[in-house]
Design a protein around this motif. Structure first.
Motif, mmCIF file in Angstrom:
data_model
loop_
_atom_site.group_PDB
_atom_site.id
_atom_site.type_symbol
_atom_site.label_atom_id
_atom_site.label_comp_id
_atom_site.label_asym_id
_atom_site.label_seq_id
_atom_site.Cartn_x
_atom_site.Cartn_y
_atom_site.Cartn_z
ATOM 1 N N THR A 31 5.977 -1.782 4.983
ATOM 2 C CA THR A 31 5.022 -1.265 4.000
ATOM 3 C C THR A 31 5.616 -1.306 2.598
ATOM 4 N N GLU A 32 6.871 -0.895 2.461
ATOM 5 C CA GLU A 32 7.495 -0.941 1.135
ATOM 6 C C GLU A 32 7.617 -2.382 0.643
ATOM 7 N N THR A 33 7.988 -3.291 1.537
ATOM 8 C CA THR A 33 8.101 -4.697 1.154
ATOM 9 C C THR A 33 6.752 -5.236 0.678
ATOM 10 N N ALA A 34 5.685 -4.934 1.413
ATOM 11 C CA ALA A 34 4.350 -5.402 1.034
ATOM 12 C C ALA A 34 3.893 -4.755 -0.273
ATOM 13 N N VAL A 61 0.589 1.789 -7.303
ATOM 14 C CA VAL A 61 0.261 0.879 -6.213
ATOM 15 C C VAL A 61 0.436 1.656 -4.917
ATOM 16 N N GLU A 62 -0.637 1.816 -4.169
ATOM 17 C CA GLU A 62 -0.578 2.532 -2.893
ATOM 18 C C GLU A 62 -0.935 1.557 -1.773
ATOM 19 N N MET A 63 0.002 1.354 -0.868
ATOM 20 C CA MET A 63 -0.169 0.433 0.261
ATOM 21 C C MET A 63 -0.075 1.234 1.554
ATOM 22 N N THR A 64 -1.079 1.072 2.406
ATOM 23 C CA THR A 64 -1.048 1.655 3.749
ATOM 24 C C THR A 64 -1.115 0.504 4.743
ATOM 25 N N LEU A 65 -0.123 0.437 5.593
ATOM 26 C CA LEU A 65 -0.044 -0.589 6.635
ATOM 27 C C LEU A 65 -0.374 0.079 7.964
ATOM 28 N N ILE A 66 -1.270 -0.530 8.732
ATOM 29 C CA ILE A 66 -1.773 0.053 9.976
ATOM 30 C C ILE A 66 -1.516 -0.902 11.127
ATOM 31 N N THR A 67 -0.998 -0.380 12.232
ATOM 32 C CA THR A 67 -0.888 -1.170 13.451
ATOM 33 C C THR A 67 -2.129 -0.863 14.285
ATOM 34 N N VAL A 68 -2.982 -1.858 14.456
ATOM 35 C CA VAL A 68 -4.265 -1.670 15.122
ATOM 36 C C VAL A 68 -4.128 -2.001 16.604
ATOM 37 N N HIS A 69 -4.269 -0.982 17.428
ATOM 38 C CA HIS A 69 -4.220 -1.117 18.880
ATOM 39 C C HIS A 69 -2.966 -1.851 19.357
ATOM 40 N N GLY A 70 -1.889 -1.760 18.581
ATOM 41 C CA GLY A 70 -0.632 -2.394 18.957
ATOM 42 C C GLY A 70 -0.674 -3.907 18.968
ATOM 43 N N GLU A 71 -1.759 -4.490 18.489
ATOM 44 C CA GLU A 71 -1.943 -5.941 18.576
ATOM 45 C C GLU A 71 -1.843 -6.647 17.233
ATOM 46 N N ARG A 72 -2.266 -5.998 16.168
ATOM 47 C CA ARG A 72 -2.267 -6.651 14.863
ATOM 48 C C ARG A 72 -2.019 -5.612 13.785
ATOM 49 N N THR A 73 -1.706 -6.094 12.612
ATOM 50 C CA THR A 73 -1.436 -5.207 11.486
ATOM 51 C C THR A 73 -2.463 -5.476 10.388
ATOM 52 N N SER A 74 -2.984 -4.409 9.820
ATOM 53 C CA SER A 74 -3.924 -4.497 8.703
ATOM 54 C C SER A 74 -3.386 -3.625 7.576
ATOM 55 N N PHE A 75 -3.972 -3.787 6.397
ATOM 56 C CA PHE A 75 -3.520 -2.961 5.288
ATOM 57 C C PHE A 75 -4.664 -2.559 4.381
ATOM 58 N N LEU A 76 -4.409 -1.486 3.651
ATOM 59 C CA LEU A 76 -5.294 -1.017 2.593
ATOM 60 C C LEU A 76 -4.455 -0.959 1.329
ATOM 61 N N LEU A 77 -5.002 -1.407 0.222
ATOM 62 C CA LEU A 77 -4.274 -1.432 -1.034
ATOM 63 C C LEU A 77 -5.110 -0.776 -2.119
ATOM 64 N N GLY A 78 -4.511 0.182 -2.801
ATOM 65 C CA GLY A 78 -5.147 0.807 -3.958
ATOM 66 C C GLY A 78 -4.268 0.601 -5.177
ATOM 67 N N VAL A 79 -4.854 0.145 -6.269
ATOM 68 C CA VAL A 79 -4.117 -0.092 -7.505
ATOM 69 C C VAL A 79 -4.840 0.620 -8.640
ATOM 70 N N THR A 80 -4.109 1.431 -9.390
ATOM 71 C CA THR A 80 -4.688 2.095 -10.558
ATOM 72 C C THR A 80 -3.803 1.816 -11.763
ATOM 73 N N ILE A 106 -8.936 7.105 -3.568
ATOM 74 C CA ILE A 106 -8.148 6.216 -2.699
ATOM 75 C C ILE A 106 -7.892 6.895 -1.366
ATOM 76 N N GLU A 107 -7.513 8.159 -1.401
ATOM 77 C CA GLU A 107 -7.259 8.899 -0.164
ATOM 78 C C GLU A 107 -8.535 9.007 0.682
ATOM 79 N N ALA A 108 -9.682 9.155 0.046
ATOM 80 C CA ALA A 108 -10.950 9.233 0.783
ATOM 81 C C ALA A 108 -11.246 7.917 1.493
ATOM 82 N N VAL A 109 -10.959 6.795 0.828
ATOM 83 C CA VAL A 109 -11.175 5.487 1.462
ATOM 84 C C VAL A 109 -10.270 5.348 2.675
ATOM 85 N N VAL A 110 -9.001 5.692 2.526
ATOM 86 C CA VAL A 110 -8.075 5.619 3.657
ATOM 87 C C VAL A 110 -8.564 6.524 4.785
ATOM 88 N N GLY A 111 -8.995 7.731 4.429
ATOM 89 C CA GLY A 111 -9.463 8.678 5.441
ATOM 90 C C GLY A 111 -10.725 8.246 6.159
#
Length: 99
Positions: A10-13, A58-77, A89-94
């Motif tokens: 996540t930090e790298t991304a 820059v806020e990056m959230t990396l998600i492991t979806v069902h242990g099969e793939r990785t997705s991310f959410l990115l917020g930039v202000t 941004i937190e509401a979108v993630v939530g």
């Protein structure tokens, strides 16, 4: 991706995106935390990017979806920090679903 690998990835991304949006500007980690998105393991890293026009976030959230793939959410202000924008941004993630 294993949960143990999420913080580093996540930090790298986040840094990669900070460099893309704000080339040659220094970025520092403001926050790094494990989280859960729709029941799936995730990690969030927030970077502050210094600049002449103010500070960007820059806020990056990396998600492991069902242990099969990785997705991310990115917020930039940019500009003056606005708590409402951060809350948005937190509401979108939530509200995100991992399907």
């Amino acid at each position: 991706m294993a949960r143990a690998d999420l913080p580093r990835a996540t930090e790298t991304a986040a840094r990669s995106n900070a460099e893309f949006f704000f080339p040659d500007r220094p970025a520092s980690v403001e926050e790094s935390r494990d989280t859960v998105v729709d029941g799936q393991p995730a990690h969030t890293t927030v970077l502050r990017v210094a600049g002449e026009e103010g500070t960007a976030r820059v806020e990056m959230t990396l998600i492991t979806v069902h242990g099969e793939r990785t997705s991310f959410l990115l917020g930039v202000t940019t500009g003056t920090e606005d708590p409402q924008v951060t809350a948005d941004i937190e509401a979108v993630v939530g509200s995100t679903t991992a399907s």
